[in-house]
Write a protein that holds these residues in place. Structure first.
Motif, mmCIF file in Angstrom:
data_model
loop_
_atom_site.group_PDB
_atom_site.id
_atom_site.type_symbol
_atom_site.label_atom_id
_atom_site.label_comp_id
_atom_site.label_asym_id
_atom_site.label_seq_id
_atom_site.Cartn_x
_atom_site.Cartn_y
_atom_site.Cartn_z
ATOM 1 N N LYS A 128 0.682 -1.358 -0.005
ATOM 2 C CA LYS A 128 0.141 0.078 0.011
ATOM 3 C C LYS A 128 0.794 1.298 0.198
ATOM 4 C CE LYS A 128 -3.890 -2.167 2.686
ATOM 5 N NZ LYS A 128 -4.431 -2.228 3.967
ATOM 6 N N THR A 129 2.155 1.152 0.182
ATOM 7 C CA THR A 129 3.008 2.340 0.394
ATOM 8 C C THR A 129 3.266 2.923 -0.960
ATOM 9 O OG1 THR A 129 5.020 0.922 0.681
ATOM 10 C CG2 THR A 129 3.811 1.397 2.603
ATOM 11 N N ASP A 130 3.910 4.038 -0.922
ATOM 12 C CA ASP A 130 4.513 4.592 -2.221
ATOM 13 C C ASP A 130 5.520 3.788 -2.946
ATOM 14 O OD1 ASP A 130 5.448 6.140 -4.295
ATOM 15 O OD2 ASP A 130 5.998 8.126 -3.114
ATOM 16 N N GLU A 131 5.258 3.416 -4.197
ATOM 17 C CA GLU A 131 6.001 2.352 -5.051
ATOM 18 C C GLU A 131 7.365 2.833 -5.312
ATOM 19 O OE1 GLU A 131 4.073 2.978 -9.304
ATOM 20 O OE2 GLU A 131 3.907 1.098 -8.157
ATOM 21 N N ASN A 132 7.459 4.387 -5.049
ATOM 22 C CA ASN A 132 8.779 5.093 -5.606
ATOM 23 C C ASN A 132 9.865 5.098 -4.652
ATOM 24 O OD1 ASN A 132 7.893 5.756 -8.243
ATOM 25 N ND2 ASN A 132 6.653 7.280 -7.567
ATOM 26 N N VAL A 133 9.285 4.777 -3.374
ATOM 27 C CA VAL A 133 10.357 4.844 -2.217
ATOM 28 C C VAL A 133 10.975 3.396 -1.877
ATOM 29 C CG1 VAL A 133 9.339 6.743 -1.232
ATOM 30 C CG2 VAL A 133 8.884 4.840 -0.524
ATOM 31 N N PRO A 134 12.067 3.223 -1.490
ATOM 32 C CA PRO A 134 12.595 1.983 -1.098
ATOM 33 C C PRO A 134 12.051 1.356 0.162
ATOM 34 C CG PRO A 134 14.211 3.662 -0.713
ATOM 35 C CD PRO A 134 13.291 4.221 -1.397
ATOM 36 N N LYS A 135 12.039 0.027 0.139
ATOM 37 C CA LYS A 135 11.289 -0.547 1.338
ATOM 38 C C LYS A 135 12.350 -1.704 2.106
ATOM 39 C CE LYS A 135 6.970 -0.045 -0.974
ATOM 40 N NZ LYS A 135 7.607 0.906 -1.983
ATOM 41 N N VAL A 136 12.167 -1.668 3.540
ATOM 42 C CA VAL A 136 13.274 -2.584 4.047
ATOM 43 C C VAL A 136 12.506 -3.250 5.073
ATOM 44 C CG1 VAL A 136 15.083 -2.889 5.503
ATOM 45 C CG2 VAL A 136 15.195 -1.131 3.729
ATOM 46 N N LEU A 137 12.408 -4.685 5.299
ATOM 47 C CA LEU A 137 11.910 -5.334 6.095
ATOM 48 C C LEU A 137 13.236 -5.938 6.781
ATOM 49 C CD1 LEU A 137 9.463 -7.187 6.971
ATOM 50 C CD2 LEU A 137 9.943 -9.011 6.070
ATOM 51 N N LEU A 138 12.984 -5.426 8.204
ATOM 52 C CA LEU A 138 14.143 -5.883 9.079
ATOM 53 C C LEU A 138 13.610 -7.009 10.239
ATOM 54 C CD1 LEU A 138 16.839 -5.531 10.200
ATOM 55 C CD2 LEU A 138 16.140 -3.689 11.718
ATOM 56 N N TRP A 139 14.230 -8.259 10.087
ATOM 57 C CA TRP A 139 13.562 -9.615 10.634
ATOM 58 C C TRP A 139 14.454 -9.656 11.911
ATOM 59 C CZ3 TRP A 139 13.775 -15.003 8.518
ATOM 60 C CH2 TRP A 139 12.797 -15.808 9.480
ATOM 61 N N LEU A 140 14.070 -9.424 13.185
ATOM 62 C CA LEU A 140 14.605 -9.482 14.355
ATOM 63 C C LEU A 140 14.196 -10.996 14.829
ATOM 64 C CD1 LEU A 140 14.781 -6.064 15.897
ATOM 65 C CD2 LEU A 140 16.285 -7.084 14.178
#
Length: 494
Positions: A128-140
């Motif tokens: 759902k977020t802006d496709e033009n910005v990078p996205k990070v999933l940080l798994w702890l």
């Protein structure tokens, strides 16, 4: 067992306090980045309470340098348990204090490690977020029995999400290897929970490389100019920026400029209207190589008409309206519309294209007016601009400042006065005159209008104890006058 419980209790009390201690914040991280970081936090029963608190503390330290909010870094937290729990979404926290308090208040879910269900929630959030910005999933995670995550992780990476992971030493390293996005040496860390702080800077640098906002943006555009903005990567001592721009059709020579290293924006001027340009920004430094940023933009069509409207000479019944720039070659005529705001009658004045001001008269005092100046261009297009202006309150007219009665002869007086001369039209003078037909009848009232140049006059045949009044007259009415009574002296002679 008792010693372990005591240790946990002490950690609950001391870990939040340690977060408030001053730390060295990397200056390059403060305003460097734009992107979404979603923390996937293992909150299941296999994670000890101590490990859970250490992972929260690690998250706080890791994210502390970033500017948060829209246009910067957005942070969300999704907990893994029997059922996933979205602790807070990406749009919630716009400053570090808010994020810090939220992380301090997180409580462990316990239960099973249903990572797959949590990843499905993560897919929906990041889609759902802006496709033009990078996205990070940080798994702890502790890495213990995470479940079948290969398919869900693959779908996330197919969406363009970069997956990074931190695990305690007893995790399933093969599953983690398949889950993260290359390069593994900077995106996957397996560390003893007591020493997790040693990877904070390396993990932060890995995130910065992904979400560093290396793009050139157009933040303001007109028919003849454009303002470009970028995230600073240099400073005054580390280098400079070289910017070049030209029209895509290359109708003229390329323009180049050199900007100081602390620059973060530039205005390009003298551009042609309705023309597509391409601009390139190249950071120059001896310390490292930077990518060249570029952007294309099209200037607005050239629409003639007022770009500035101002008011002056404001009075209780008038306002002067001026506009510019004057463009007689492009503008056929101007129409000025004005009316009391918000619902007064609208009046219209039509003026030639060579005129750039007009005086609006007949207005009501102490009233707000909406004034619109519309330019009709010779090509049939129109451009308008509006302002609001207030007339002055109707002030009391100046009063007479002095009045003197000087006896001259029996039944004669020299009358002298002073008044405010601004806007003065004349004077009304009245007095009681002796009735020549009967000494017993009441005196008659006589009056005369005198020009503004008068400052005195002689009155004859006054009644005994005659009352003399002088009032100043202005264009908008009569001011307050003064009156004096003539006292007859017994030693006057016939």
């Amino acid at each position: 067992m008792r010693g372990f419980l005591l240790r946990c209790v002490l950690l609950w009390a001391t870990l939040p306090r340690s977060n408030t201690q001053s730390t060295v914040v990397p200056a390059t991280a403060l305003n460097c980045c734009e992107g979404d970081v979603l923390i996937l936090l293992d909150s299941s029963g296999s994670v000890t309470n101590y490990e859970f608190l250490r992972l929260l503390q690690f998250s706080t330290s890791l994210l502390r340098p970033f500017s948060l909010g829209s246009g910067h870094v957005r942070v969300g937290l999704l907990q893994v348990g029997t059922n996933p729990n979205l602790e807070f979404g990406l749009d919630v926290h716009n400053n570090q204090e808010s994020l810090h308090k939220a992380l301090q208040s997180v409580r462990q879910l316990q239960g099973d490690t249903n990572t797959e269900a949590a990843l499905r929630v993560a897919q929906g959030l990041l889609k759902k977020t802006d496709e033009n910005v990078p996205k990070v999933l940080l798994w702890l995670t502790d890495g213990v029995q995470p479940g079948d995550v290969d398919s869900a992780m693959g779908e996330l990476k197919a969406q363009g999400v970069s997956v990074l992971a931190v695990s305690t030493v007893h995790g399933n390293y093969q599953v983690l290897q398949r889950a993260v996005t290359p390069p593994l040496e900077s995106h996957l860390y397996s560390v003893d929970i007591d020493n997790i702080d040693i990877i904070t800077e390396d993990m932060r640098e890995a995130i910065i490389k992904i979400i560093r906002a290396e793009r050139l943006r157009v933040v303001d555009l007109t028919s003849h100019s454009a303002v470009l903005q970028w995230r600073p990567v240099l400073n005054t001592d580390s280098g400079y920026y070289d910017i070049s721009y030209n029209s895509l059709q290359k109708t003229g020579p390329e323009t180049r400029r050199t900007l100081s290293g602390d620059s973060s924006w530039v205005e390009l001027t003298n551009l042609q209207p309705d023309t597509t340009y391409t601009a390139a920004l190249r950071p120059e430094s001896n310390q490292r190589l930077y990518n060249t940023l570029s952007v294309n933009f099209t200037t607005l069509p050239d629409v003639s008409g007022p770009t500035l409207v101002s008011v002056s000479d404001t009075g209780s019944h008038q306002i002067r309206v001026s506009w510019g720039p004057l463009q007689p070659a492009q503008v056929q005529r101007y129409t000025v519309e004005y009316g009391a705001f918000p619902s007064g009658e609208v009046h219209t004045v039509t003026l030639p294209g060579q005129q750039n001001s007009t005086l609006l008269t007949g207005l009501q005092p102490g009233t707000q007016y909406l004034v619109t100046v519309c330019a009709l261009q010779r090509n049939g297009k129109e451009r308008a601009m509006s302002v609001r202006a207030c007339t002055q309150d109707a002030a009391a007219l100046p009063a007479l400042t002095d009045l003197q009665l000087i006896p001259v002869e029996h039944q004669e007086l020299q009358v002298a006065w002073h008044a405010n001369q601004e806007g003065l039209k004349g004077y009304w003078l009245s007095w009681e005159r002796e009735n020549s037909h009967s000494h017993t009848s009441k005196p008659s009232i006589s009056s005369v209008y005198l020009p503004a140049s008068s400052s005195s006059t002689r009155l004859m045949h006054l009644a005994p104890s005659s009352r003399v009044c002088v009032s100043p007259v202005y264009s908008s009415g009569r001011g307050e006058g003064l009156c004096c009574t003539e006292e007859r002296h017994t030693d006057w002679q016939n």
